[in-house]
Design a protein around this motif. Sequence first.
Motif, PDB file in Angstrom:
ATOM      1  N   LEU A 130       0.914  -1.343  -0.076  1.00  0.00           N
ATOM      2  CA  LEU A 130       0.154   0.200  -0.368  1.00  0.00           C
ATOM      3  C   LEU A 130       1.194   1.207   0.313  1.00  0.00           C
ATOM      4  O   LEU A 130       0.844   2.459  -0.812  1.00  0.00           O
ATOM      5  CB  LEU A 130      -0.601   0.349   1.627  1.00  0.00           C
ATOM      6  CG  LEU A 130      -1.877   1.301   1.546  1.00  0.00           C
ATOM      7  CD1 LEU A 130      -2.666   1.193  -0.082  1.00  0.00           C
ATOM      8  CD2 LEU A 130      -2.610   0.769   2.790  1.00  0.00           C
ATOM      9  N   ALA A 131       2.283   1.361   1.241  1.00  0.00           N
ATOM     10  CA  ALA A 131       2.980   1.892   0.970  1.00  0.00           C
ATOM     11  C   ALA A 131       3.521   2.726  -0.310  1.00  0.00           C
ATOM     12  O   ALA A 131       4.137   3.872  -0.834  1.00  0.00           O
ATOM     13  CB  ALA A 131       3.614   2.411   1.680  1.00  0.00           C
ATOM     14  N   LEU A 132       3.288   1.438  -1.325  1.00  0.00           N
ATOM     15  CA  LEU A 132       4.418   2.234  -2.532  1.00  0.00           C
ATOM     16  C   LEU A 132       3.683   1.828  -3.793  1.00  0.00           C
ATOM     17  O   LEU A 132       4.065   1.834  -4.792  1.00  0.00           O
ATOM     18  CB  LEU A 132       6.136   0.630  -2.944  1.00  0.00           C
ATOM     19  CG  LEU A 132       6.529   0.206  -1.672  1.00  0.00           C
ATOM     20  CD1 LEU A 132       7.365  -1.349  -1.992  1.00  0.00           C
ATOM     21  CD2 LEU A 132       7.558   1.635  -1.304  1.00  0.00           C
ATOM     22  N   GLY A 133       2.406   1.724  -2.705  1.00  0.00           N
ATOM     23  CA  GLY A 133       1.670   2.038  -4.685  1.00  0.00           C
ATOM     24  C   GLY A 133       1.124   1.028  -5.239  1.00  0.00           C
ATOM     25  O   GLY A 133       0.508   0.638  -6.424  1.00  0.00           O
ATOM     26  N   GLY A 171      -6.268   4.500  10.919  1.00  0.00           N
ATOM     27  CA  GLY A 171      -5.284   5.868  10.684  1.00  0.00           C
ATOM     28  C   GLY A 171      -4.063   6.212   9.884  1.00  0.00           C
ATOM     29  O   GLY A 171      -4.981   6.599   8.793  1.00  0.00           O
ATOM     30  N   ARG A 172      -3.529   5.022   9.843  1.00  0.00           N
ATOM     31  CA  ARG A 172      -2.197   4.800   8.721  1.00  0.00           C
ATOM     32  C   ARG A 172      -2.383   4.879   7.492  1.00  0.00           C
ATOM     33  O   ARG A 172      -1.933   5.685   6.813  1.00  0.00           O
ATOM     34  CB  ARG A 172      -1.120   3.734   9.756  1.00  0.00           C
ATOM     35  CG  ARG A 172      -0.067   4.303   9.211  1.00  0.00           C
ATOM     36  CD  ARG A 172       0.871   3.890  10.185  1.00  0.00           C
ATOM     37  NE  ARG A 172       1.158   3.986  11.484  1.00  0.00           N
ATOM     38  CZ  ARG A 172       2.113   3.339  12.699  1.00  0.00           C
ATOM     39  NH1 ARG A 172       2.189   2.471  12.407  1.00  0.00           N
ATOM     40  NH2 ARG A 172       1.848   3.128  14.006  1.00  0.00           N
ATOM     41  N   PRO A 173      -3.087   3.180   7.263  1.00  0.00           N
ATOM     42  CA  PRO A 173      -3.587   3.260   6.129  1.00  0.00           C
ATOM     43  C   PRO A 173      -4.582   3.869   5.558  1.00  0.00           C
ATOM     44  O   PRO A 173      -4.217   4.078   4.161  1.00  0.00           O
ATOM     45  CB  PRO A 173      -4.313   1.433   6.151  1.00  0.00           C
ATOM     46  CG  PRO A 173      -4.497   1.152   7.707  1.00  0.00           C
ATOM     47  CD  PRO A 173      -3.487   1.951   8.590  1.00  0.00           C
ATOM     48  N   LEU A 174      -5.514   4.406   5.938  1.00  0.00           N
ATOM     49  CA  LEU A 174      -6.499   5.833   5.321  1.00  0.00           C
ATOM     50  C   LEU A 174      -5.564   6.646   5.041  1.00  0.00           C
ATOM     51  O   LEU A 174      -5.433   7.483   3.682  1.00  0.00           O
ATOM     52  CB  LEU A 174      -7.531   5.480   6.713  1.00  0.00           C
ATOM     53  CG  LEU A 174      -8.346   6.827   5.493  1.00  0.00           C
ATOM     54  CD1 LEU A 174      -9.195   5.839   4.913  1.00  0.00           C
ATOM     55  CD2 LEU A 174      -9.774   7.088   6.851  1.00  0.00           C
ATOM     56  N   ALA A 175      -4.586   6.902   5.727  1.00  0.00           N
ATOM     57  CA  ALA A 175      -3.898   8.052   5.376  1.00  0.00           C
ATOM     58  C   ALA A 175      -3.201   7.696   3.992  1.00  0.00           C
ATOM     59  O   ALA A 175      -2.998   8.676   3.343  1.00  0.00           O
ATOM     60  CB  ALA A 175      -2.175   8.746   6.303  1.00  0.00           C
ATOM     61  N   LEU A 176      -2.428   6.340   3.473  1.00  0.00           N
ATOM     62  CA  LEU A 176      -1.791   5.961   2.747  1.00  0.00           C
ATOM     63  C   LEU A 176      -2.858   6.027   1.229  1.00  0.00           C
ATOM     64  O   LEU A 176      -2.538   6.444   0.079  1.00  0.00           O
ATOM     65  CB  LEU A 176      -0.763   4.534   2.899  1.00  0.00           C
ATOM     66  CG  LEU A 176       0.045   4.720   3.235  1.00  0.00           C
ATOM     67  CD1 LEU A 176       0.369   3.031   4.405  1.00  0.00           C
ATOM     68  CD2 LEU A 176       1.268   5.944   3.685  1.00  0.00           C
ATOM     69  N   LEU A 177      -3.545   5.575   1.632  1.00  0.00           N
ATOM     70  CA  LEU A 177      -5.053   5.658   0.639  1.00  0.00           C
ATOM     71  C   LEU A 177      -5.286   6.596   0.117  1.00  0.00           C
ATOM     72  O   LEU A 177      -5.067   7.185  -1.200  1.00  0.00           O
ATOM     73  CB  LEU A 177      -6.022   4.679   1.429  1.00  0.00           C
ATOM     74  CG  LEU A 177      -7.203   3.850  -0.101  1.00  0.00           C
ATOM     75  CD1 LEU A 177      -5.835   2.707  -0.550  1.00  0.00           C
ATOM     76  CD2 LEU A 177      -8.292   3.257   0.401  1.00  0.00           C
ATOM     77  N   SER A 179      -4.166   9.625  -0.101  1.00  0.00           N
ATOM     78  CA  SER A 179      -3.376  10.301  -0.206  1.00  0.00           C
ATOM     79  C   SER A 179      -2.675   9.720  -1.899  1.00  0.00           C
ATOM     80  O   SER A 179      -1.617  10.937  -2.294  1.00  0.00           O
ATOM     81  CB  SER A 179      -2.123  10.686   0.377  1.00  0.00           C
ATOM     82  OG  SER A 179      -1.045   9.012   0.601  1.00  0.00           O
ATOM     83  N   GLN A 180      -3.025   8.786  -2.197  1.00  0.00           N
ATOM     84  CA  GLN A 180      -2.588   7.898  -3.279  1.00  0.00           C
ATOM     85  C   GLN A 180      -2.854   8.840  -4.489  1.00  0.00           C
ATOM     86  O   GLN A 180      -4.134   9.388  -4.605  1.00  0.00           O
ATOM     87  CB  GLN A 180      -3.030   6.973  -3.476  1.00  0.00           C
ATOM     88  CG  GLN A 180      -2.014   5.840  -2.883  1.00  0.00           C
ATOM     89  CD  GLN A 180      -2.267   4.513  -2.757  1.00  0.00           C
ATOM     90  OE1 GLN A 180      -3.141   3.824  -3.625  1.00  0.00           O
ATOM     91  NE2 GLN A 180      -1.239   3.549  -1.919  1.00  0.00           N
TER      92      GLN A 180
END
Length: 288
Positions: A130-133, A171-177, A179-180
């Motif tokens: 997820l962090a790397l898209g 919270g953390r994965p949602l922020a990554l998601l 912002s993509q």
Amino acid sequence: MPAQLLSGRPVADAVFAEIRPRIAALREAGHPVGLGTLLVGSDDASAGYIRMKIDKAEELGMTAPHIHLGDDASQAEVEDAVRALNEDPEVTGVLVQHPTPPQIDFEAAMLRVDPDKDVDGLHPVNMGRLALGMPGMVACTPAGIERLLAHHGIEVSGRDVCILGRGTTLGRPLALLLSQKRPTANAAVTVVHTGVPDWAEHTRRADIVIAAVGVPGIVRPEHVRPGAVVVSGGVRYAGRRLLPDVDESVAEVAGAITPRIGGVGPTTIAMLFKNCVDAAERLAAGGA
């Protein structure tokens, strides 16, 4: 003017309508689609959640292998059960129900789940994807929130989103998601938490506020600007009563808001099953 209610039920219905024909096509081609579940202990609420998921899997036309271990199960027994589900050819998604008894290291058990069958989307490999898209399983509640906003026509791209909460499940994965670079994401995301003394300074500036801390009623009308979109992702239970992070009085100032019951919850369940079907299709393609 009353706030628009962002119900999760029609969102879940749409997801289930989307995956039903995909399940049928996989089965017709001889490919399994199955949710394998593991319950450790005798917690009544956990047993109820598992029963609901098994019933839904069967109603969708999926198989639903289940392993139930007792309250005195050892770490080795739990990890052996996870391994058995990983290796079961009928299982395309593995779910380890939380919480587990105190002698069990839940995180260690989760590390044993095959990342390609991790329907919760919380394995470190999937968080890294997820962090790397990269393609992979996405945590169910964040994925459900993105789908919820899109379904109700809430514009996210280019807007200020403030997430209150930094937990690994939301919270953390949602922020990554969010912002993509994607039409239903592409937001300017700020993450704050209760360790920030002036967190409300951030939420009051946001177009969209998403509460994800699990503290009942922490978000009140004075914490959001008039007309903002407010999503309550975090919850606690008092007995059988569900207590969301967002106080119901916020509806008096919000432009759109999730209801106390039937908001994010149904979308989380729907995205879990979507993850299971996505995994089945990837496994089928890899085996072809």
